[in-house]
Scaffold this motif. Structure first.
Motif, PDB file in Angstrom:
ATOM      1  N   VAL A 107      -7.124  15.513  -3.743  1.00 58.41           N
ATOM      2  CA  VAL A 107      -6.022  15.018  -2.911  1.00 58.41           C
ATOM      3  C   VAL A 107      -5.117  14.107  -3.732  1.00 58.41           C
ATOM      4  O   VAL A 107      -3.897  14.235  -3.735  1.00 58.41           O
ATOM      5  N   GLU A 147      -4.680  18.647   7.521  1.00 57.07           N
ATOM      6  CA  GLU A 147      -3.899  17.440   7.295  1.00 57.07           C
ATOM      7  C   GLU A 147      -4.773  16.182   7.320  1.00 57.07           C
ATOM      8  O   GLU A 147      -4.467  15.179   6.682  1.00 57.07           O
ATOM      9  N   TYR A 200       1.537  11.290   6.380  1.00 53.64           N
ATOM     10  CA  TYR A 200       0.079  11.214   6.519  1.00 53.64           C
ATOM     11  C   TYR A 200      -0.481   9.802   6.384  1.00 53.64           C
ATOM     12  O   TYR A 200      -1.523   9.506   6.944  1.00 53.64           O
ATOM     13  N   TYR A 201       0.184   8.944   5.633  1.00 58.59           N
ATOM     14  CA  TYR A 201      -0.315   7.569   5.553  1.00 58.59           C
ATOM     15  C   TYR A 201       0.371   6.692   6.597  1.00 58.59           C
ATOM     16  O   TYR A 201      -0.291   6.008   7.382  1.00 58.59           O
ATOM     17  N   ASP A 226      -7.662   0.034  -0.974  1.00 58.94           N
ATOM     18  CA  ASP A 226      -8.094  -0.744  -2.144  1.00 58.94           C
ATOM     19  C   ASP A 226      -7.060  -1.791  -2.548  1.00 58.94           C
ATOM     20  O   ASP A 226      -7.318  -2.614  -3.421  1.00 58.94           O
ATOM     21  N   GLN A 262       1.849   7.771   9.062  1.00 59.80           N
ATOM     22  CA  GLN A 262       1.637   8.441  10.350  1.00 59.80           C
ATOM     23  C   GLN A 262       2.927   8.576  11.160  1.00 59.80           C
ATOM     24  O   GLN A 262       2.924   8.479  12.395  1.00 59.80           O
ATOM     25  N   TYR A 312       2.270   1.685  -3.348  1.00 57.79           N
ATOM     26  CA  TYR A 312       1.238   2.168  -4.277  1.00 57.79           C
ATOM     27  C   TYR A 312       1.059   3.684  -4.150  1.00 57.79           C
ATOM     28  O   TYR A 312       0.947   4.394  -5.149  1.00 57.79           O
ATOM     29  N   LEU A 313       1.067   4.173  -2.927  1.00 56.73           N
ATOM     30  CA  LEU A 313       0.915   5.616  -2.746  1.00 56.73           C
ATOM     31  C   LEU A 313       2.144   6.365  -3.265  1.00 56.73           C
ATOM     32  O   LEU A 313       2.029   7.493  -3.746  1.00 56.73           O
ATOM     33  N   VAL A 367      -9.798   0.668  -8.685  1.00 58.12           N
ATOM     34  CA  VAL A 367      -9.863   1.578  -7.544  1.00 58.12           C
ATOM     35  C   VAL A 367     -11.250   2.191  -7.486  1.00 58.12           C
ATOM     36  O   VAL A 367     -11.799   2.584  -8.496  1.00 58.12           O
ATOM     37  N   ARG A 368     -11.786   2.215  -6.287  1.00 60.25           N
ATOM     38  CA  ARG A 368     -13.130   2.786  -6.136  1.00 60.25           C
ATOM     39  C   ARG A 368     -13.162   4.206  -6.671  1.00 60.25           C
ATOM     40  O   ARG A 368     -12.222   4.961  -6.479  1.00 60.25           O
ATOM     41  N   GLU A 377      -7.841  10.448   2.821  1.00 60.38           N
ATOM     42  CA  GLU A 377      -7.869  10.060   1.412  1.00 60.38           C
ATOM     43  C   GLU A 377      -6.745   9.087   1.050  1.00 60.38           C
ATOM     44  O   GLU A 377      -6.936   8.174   0.238  1.00 60.38           O
ATOM     45  N   LEU A 378      -5.583   9.270   1.627  1.00 59.07           N
ATOM     46  CA  LEU A 378      -4.506   8.316   1.359  1.00 59.07           C
ATOM     47  C   LEU A 378      -4.854   6.944   1.931  1.00 59.07           C
ATOM     48  O   LEU A 378      -4.600   5.912   1.303  1.00 59.07           O
ATOM     49  N   ARG A 414      -7.873   5.755   2.357  1.00 59.62           N
ATOM     50  CA  ARG A 414      -8.932   5.178   1.531  1.00 59.62           C
ATOM     51  C   ARG A 414      -8.362   4.611   0.224  1.00 59.62           C
ATOM     52  O   ARG A 414      -8.716   3.511  -0.187  1.00 59.62           O
ATOM     53  N   ARG A 415      -7.458   5.364  -0.382  1.00 59.49           N
ATOM     54  CA  ARG A 415      -6.826   4.871  -1.621  1.00 59.49           C
ATOM     55  C   ARG A 415      -6.075   3.568  -1.354  1.00 59.49           C
ATOM     56  O   ARG A 415      -6.176   2.602  -2.091  1.00 59.49           O
ATOM     57  N   ALA A 416      -5.265   3.593  -0.301  1.00 58.69           N
ATOM     58  CA  ALA A 416      -4.422   2.436  -0.012  1.00 58.69           C
ATOM     59  C   ALA A 416      -5.245   1.217   0.362  1.00 58.69           C
ATOM     60  O   ALA A 416      -4.844   0.074   0.084  1.00 58.69           O
ATOM     61  N   LEU A 463      -0.341  21.023   1.275  1.00 61.01           N
ATOM     62  CA  LEU A 463      -1.639  21.538   1.717  1.00 61.01           C
ATOM     63  C   LEU A 463      -2.049  22.760   0.902  1.00 61.01           C
ATOM     64  O   LEU A 463      -3.221  22.921   0.530  1.00 61.01           O
ATOM     65  N   ARG A 492       0.838  -1.209   0.000  1.00 60.59           N
ATOM     66  CA  ARG A 492       0.000   0.000   0.000  1.00 60.59           C
ATOM     67  C   ARG A 492       0.872   1.258   0.000  1.00 60.59           C
ATOM     68  O   ARG A 492       0.600   2.210  -0.725  1.00 60.59           O
ATOM     69  N   ILE A 538      -7.431  15.570   5.907  1.00 62.80           N
ATOM     70  CA  ILE A 538      -7.933  15.187   4.575  1.00 62.80           C
ATOM     71  C   ILE A 538      -6.928  14.274   3.875  1.00 62.80           C
ATOM     72  O   ILE A 538      -7.304  13.278   3.249  1.00 62.80           O
ATOM     73  N   PHE A 539      -5.643  14.625   3.993  1.00 61.67           N
ATOM     74  CA  PHE A 539      -4.620  13.760   3.409  1.00 61.67           C
ATOM     75  C   PHE A 539      -4.660  12.374   4.058  1.00 61.67           C
ATOM     76  O   PHE A 539      -4.597  11.349   3.383  1.00 61.67           O
ATOM     77  N   VAL A 540      -4.761  12.369   5.374  1.00 57.30           N
ATOM     78  CA  VAL A 540      -4.765  11.092   6.086  1.00 57.30           C
ATOM     79  C   VAL A 540      -5.940  10.233   5.600  1.00 57.30           C
ATOM     80  O   VAL A 540      -5.771   9.049   5.250  1.00 57.30           O
TER      81      VAL A 540
END
Lengths: 179, 382
Positions: free
Chosen positions: A104, B3, A123-124, B16, A126, A24-25, A92-93, B9-10, B12-14, A151, A21, B5-7
């Motif tokens: 985004v 921030e 952000y992913y 999948d 964390q 992928y990002l 992807v949805r 959406e990323l 949610r994308r991941a 941002l 994941r 929003i990034f958390v």
């Protein structure tokens, strides 16, 4: 199977979905993500004895993935080295792919590679600002500035009526109508 | 916009992405590919398109362009003295699977293409997402776009482990040297060891990430050799001049004695008293540690004529070539040698195989006055 391989196999089984994941990002492509992860895991495999002792395997792999993805001079080789099994692109949805979600993703995909890595790790994954800086070998100040720019780019590209932070009574109102 | 929003959406994308398509076997297969390529001096590969360099057509088929299939080398009979001919007119063969620097054109030539260099670097090795490079005693970390991210004063040479995982260099700090061992893929320093009152030049790796360094002390200029590892500096006592070390076997190759007017060379381990060959200087140990390159030379230093392969166990000559000046030579793999061969102002890179055959792997370059045109990327020239 050697102890080394058994340990590596356990790590692979436990962490692969999450790592894929992240890849992928970073790449924006399922196929490239798998290729990036395969190469990064292979490098981890080669360095396993040294890295495993330091109990910093995830951090090491993140750094390898980002370097591998950033490096201009490795990209052509990656294009030639195909994974063993072709995996079709995941569907992807797209029910949210209008508005904020699309904005985004567009921002993330158009960021320079190093800035994109900052956003993904911060952000992913964390990670804290300090952990992100450590993972990427950059300063905390650079992490902060890259996040601020992302941002700002998002604000520019998002229709104001879709801003979830905007007061509710302003949503859906054309800017001209509020005057 | 926050921030969060990034958390969201990323995430949610991941979410999948659910699959886990990689197995240990597929990872090991990729690891084998990487290891093979690292031994040729490339951490991964180089894009021909990098820095927008168009490769100039070469007169040689297979020159810097990749040849799809290696042409079979043609065995040739040995000369009356038992050596095999070393000539720039050798038949053309596939491009070398080792990166080299083309000094007149200021570019790095790799099996995958060429990169125009912003500076005439003496040496550059893959590091992180970019490079670590050296021009004389000026060292620099370069990013993926070859921009200098950090510069430092360095001793004249970097070393890399045969598997390409580790790179070592030194940074000068006043009268001291700091020897740095780093993970090349991660672009991350692993150890820093101060070697006081010297200029320390890394020469090669030993097992466990230790590095053999040449030290030039202040203020006398005396040269000695030491092993740097685990924060300690240990003198090398059984080799007088170190030429190379093996991270596989732990052996060190170099001059072990000096008799009258002749240097005697050998390969030494931790406690072994091995063979010695007088009138020879040694070069690189092979990736598997079984062979070592050697040059006939009455004294250490002068550019040697020809090159030979010796057995590290016995010191016996396995094969030797003569007839042109070899500025330096490296191992392309366990049983193939690449040598820069020079004849007056012409220079090329020859591939030498254990059956005595030689093939030309690049165009023939014109050398500058009193200089050389090409040398290998990993070679600590300077």
């Amino acid at each position: 199977m050697t102890d080394r391989d058994a340990d590596f196999t356990a790590y692979l089984q436990a962490r692969q979905p999450r790592l894929l994941r992240t890849a992928y990002l970073l790449t924006g492509s399922r196929h490239e993500a798998e290729d990036l992860l395969q190469t990064s895991l292979a490098k981890l495999y080669l360095a396993w004895d040294r890295v495993h002792e330091r109990e910093a395997v995830d951090g090491y792999l993140r750094r390898i993935m980002v370097n591998e993805h950033n490096s201009l001079w490795r990209r052509a080789w990656r294009r030639r080295e195909r994974p063993t099994d072709e995996v079709p692109e995941a569907a992807v949805r797209d029910e949210y792919d209008e508005g904020v979600a699309a904005a985004v993703w567009e921002v993330v995909q158009t960021l320079p590679r190093r800035a994109r890595a900052v956003v993904v790790l911060r952000y992913y994954e964390q990670l804290t600002e300090a952990e992100t800086a450590e993972a990427l070998g950059i300063s905390v100040g650079t992490v902060k500035s890259q996040c601020s720019r992302a941002l700002a780019a998002l604000r520019e590209r998002t229709p104001s009526e879709l801003d979830p932070n905007r007061p509710a009574d302003h949503r859906g109102t054309h800017p001209e109508e509020g005057r | 916009m926050s921030e969060e929003i990034f958390v969201e959406e990323l995430t949610r994308r991941a979410d999948d992405i659910h699959a886990a398509p990689l197995t240990v076997d597929t990872v090991r297969g990729r690891a084998r590919q990487i290891r093979r390529r690292r031994r040729t001096g490339l951490a991964a590969g180089v894009a021909a398109a990098v820095a927008a360099v168009a490769l100039a057509p070469t007169a040689l088929s297979g020159g810097v362009d990749r040849a799809p299939e290696p042409a079979p080398a043609v065995p040739v009979p040995p000369l009356p003295d038992g050596t095999y001919p070393l000539t720039l007119d050798a038949p053309a063969g596939p491009a070398p699977q080792a990166a080299y620097l083309d000094n007149p054109a200021q570019r790095l030539i790799t099996p995958d293409g060429a990169i125009a260099l912003p500076e005439p670097y003496d040496q550059m090795l893959p590091y992180g997402d970019g490079w670590i490079a050296r021009y004389g005693q000026e060292g620099a970390e370069l990013d993926a776009d070859l921009q200098v991210e950090r510069s430092f004063e360095s001793a004249m040479g970097f070393a890399t482990s045969d598997d390409g995982e580790l790179v070592a260099w030194s940074e000068l700090d006043g009268d001291d040297s700091v020897v740095i061992v780093a993970d090349a893929d991660a672009g991350q320093e692993l150890t820093r060891t101060t070697v006081p009152q010297t200029e320390a030049r890394p020469l090669g790796f030993l097992p466990g990430g230790s590095v053999v360094v040449e030290t030039t002390d202040y203020p006398n200029g005396g040269i000695a050799y030491a092993v740097v590892g685990d924060g300690e500096v240990t003198p090398v006592v059984d080799v007088q001049i170190v030429n190379d070390s093996s991270p596989v076997t732990g052996m060190v190759a170099g001059q072990v004695d000096y008799r009258g007017d002749r240097a005697c060379s050998g390969v030494r381990g931790n406690q072994s008293e091995g063979w010695e060959r007088c009138g020879w200087t040694l070069g690189q140990l092979s990736p598997d540690g079984r062979h070592v390159l050697a040059f006939r030379s009455p004294n250490p230093g002068p550019t040697p004529e020809g090159v030979a392969v010796l057995d590290t166990e016995t010191g016996e000559t396995v094969v030797e070539w003569s007839g042109a000046t070899v500025d330096h030579a490296v191992w392309e793999d366990e049983d193939t040698v690449l040598a820069t061969a020079q004849d007056r102002n012409r220079q090329t890179i020859l591939r030498l195989e254990f059956d005595g055959s030689a093939t030309r792997t690049t165009e023939v370059f014109t050398t500058p006055d009193m200089g050389v045109a090409v040398w290998f990327q990993s070679y600590p020239r300077g």
